[in-house]
Design an enzyme around this catalytic site. Structure first.
Site, PDB file in Angstrom:
ATOM      1  N   LYS A  53      60.324  98.604  47.676  1.00 38.89           N
ATOM      2  CA  LYS A  53      59.361  97.588  47.231  1.00 38.89           C
ATOM      3  C   LYS A  53      58.168  97.563  48.169  1.00 38.89           C
ATOM      4  CE  LYS A  53      62.834  94.673  45.132  1.00 38.89           C
ATOM      5  NZ  LYS A  53      63.854  93.666  45.384  1.00 38.89           N
ATOM      6  N   GLN A  97      65.560  88.599  48.067  1.00 39.92           N
ATOM      7  CA  GLN A  97      66.503  89.614  47.581  1.00 39.92           C
ATOM      8  C   GLN A  97      67.891  89.004  47.394  1.00 39.92           C
ATOM      9  OE1 GLN A  97      65.660  92.764  46.698  1.00 39.92           O
ATOM     10  NE2 GLN A  97      67.756  93.209  46.103  1.00 39.92           N
ATOM     11  N   ASP A 120      60.011  87.117  40.480  1.00 41.13           N
ATOM     12  CA  ASP A 120      61.285  87.526  39.887  1.00 41.13           C
ATOM     13  C   ASP A 120      61.523  86.818  38.552  1.00 41.13           C
ATOM     14  OD1 ASP A 120      62.915  89.472  41.073  1.00 41.13           O
ATOM     15  OD2 ASP A 120      63.464  88.136  42.729  1.00 41.13           O
TER      16      ASP A 120
HETATM   17  N1  GUN Z   1      69.102  92.031  43.339  1.00 44.65           N
HETATM   18  C1  GUN Z   1      69.339  92.884  42.310  1.00 44.65           C
HETATM   19  N2  GUN Z   1      68.324  92.851  41.433  1.00 44.65           N
HETATM   20  C2  GUN Z   1      67.433  91.969  41.894  1.00 44.65           C
HETATM   21  C3  GUN Z   1      66.169  91.513  41.412  1.00 44.65           C
HETATM   22  O1  GUN Z   1      65.669  91.904  40.356  1.00 44.65           O
HETATM   23  N3  GUN Z   1      65.547  90.591  42.199  1.00 44.65           N
HETATM   24  C4  GUN Z   1      66.080  90.119  43.349  1.00 44.65           C
HETATM   25  N4  GUN Z   1      65.395  89.202  44.030  1.00 44.65           N
HETATM   26  N5  GUN Z   1      67.252  90.523  43.825  1.00 44.65           N
HETATM   27  C5  GUN Z   1      67.914  91.440  43.106  1.00 44.65           C
END
Ligand code: GUN
Length: 292
Positions: A53, A97, A120
């Protein structure tokens, strides 16, 4: 043999559009979109995601702000950080996350994020907007799946779609997006009776269960479009491991009309959509138009 749905090239196109939008914001509005990513603990898979990311955020010309907290961090401390990021004018997107350690209430943390910065799309406000047909910030993985479907399917309206998996991150928002496109939507899950029969009704089948190669060719209607969200690491040959989806590619690709490969399907779209959402948030916060 099914057509391969190329998530890598679609993600690359989206990243190029995001970069162009970022350049415009910088040059014409003196705004550099900023994404804050908060990682708690040492989960290796999460560390890989967060690193990717960060890299792609910087590559598209945006600012990346990273916070790596000890896995024993208190919930209060994490909430204080969110407050700080909510009021920081350089930060347009905030991502925590998941999963968080068990000692922390994930719902409380997610709902502490300013909904305008919730890239998100997990905040209750954004969940509510999506499920009432007023989508604002939409979860990245389902958004990426929908972009791939729109490219692949001539029309979505009236199609029978089955989503296998009912998570808040993928299954439920995916169902809401399909419904918004006038699909007939079924959500299948671990308690569904005769899941193979339910899947066989699908013109569009989205697999998001997290079980390696669970869906085989016999479960799939001939000519269906299959989107495989799964990323599972299994033992391969010569003591190595390999990545597979929730779909058994070999048998399903003989029956489906189109299918996303793993890797190279949905995966690359997720981060590209996160970058897109960050630009969307930066535009909304500054009352500027956005159309990606
Ligand atoms: N963990 C697995 N997929 C995601 C996601 O799309 N966003 C976040 N914040 N954590 C994750």
């Amino acid at each position: 043999m099914a057509e391969l749905i190329d998530g890598r090239s679609c993600a690359e196109e989206l990243r190029t559009s995001v970069s162009d939008h970022v350049s415009d914001l910088k040059i014409n509005h003196a705004i550099t979109p900023g994404l804050a990513v908060v990682l708690v603990g040492e989960d290796p898979a999460s560390q890989v995601y967060v690193r990717n990311k960060k890299k792609q955020t910087i590559e598209t010309g945006m600012k990346s702000y990273d916070y790596h907290l000890d896995e024993n961090v208190g919930e209060r401390q994490l909430l204080d950080l969110i407050d700080e990021l909510n009021s920081d004018p350089h930060v347009h997107g905030i991502l925590v996350q998941l999963p968080l350690p068990d000692s922390i209430d994930s719902h409380a943390v997610i709902n502490a994020i300013d909904p305008m910065k919730d890239v998100d799309g997990f905040h209750l406000r954004n969940v509510g907007l999506l499920s009432t047909g007023n989508a604002n910030l939409v979860p990245c993985t389902p958004l990426g799946c929908m972009m791939l479907l729109k490219r692949t399917c001539e029309k979505l309206s009236g199609m029978n779609s089955v989503v296998v998996g009912r998570s808040n991150i993928v299954g439920k928002p995916m169902a809401a997006l399909l419904l918004a496109e006038n699909c007939t939507v079924t959500i299948g899950h671990s308690r569904t009776k005769n899941l193979p029969d339910v899947c066989r009704e699908a013109d569009i089948l989205v697999a998001a269960v997290g079980r390696a190669e669970m869906i085989t060719g016999e479960w799939v209607k001939p000519g269906a479009v299959v989107i495989d969200v799964g990323i599972n690491r299994i033992d391969g040959k010569h003591g190595k491991t390999r990545l597979v989806g929730d779909v058994e590619f070999e048998s399903v690709s003989m029956v489906a009309s189109a299918i996303t490969p793993v890797p190279g399907g949905v995966g690359p779209m997720t981060i590209a959509c996160l970058l897109r959402n960050t630009v969307q948030a930066a535009c909304a916060i500054n009352n500027l138009p956005f159309n990606l």
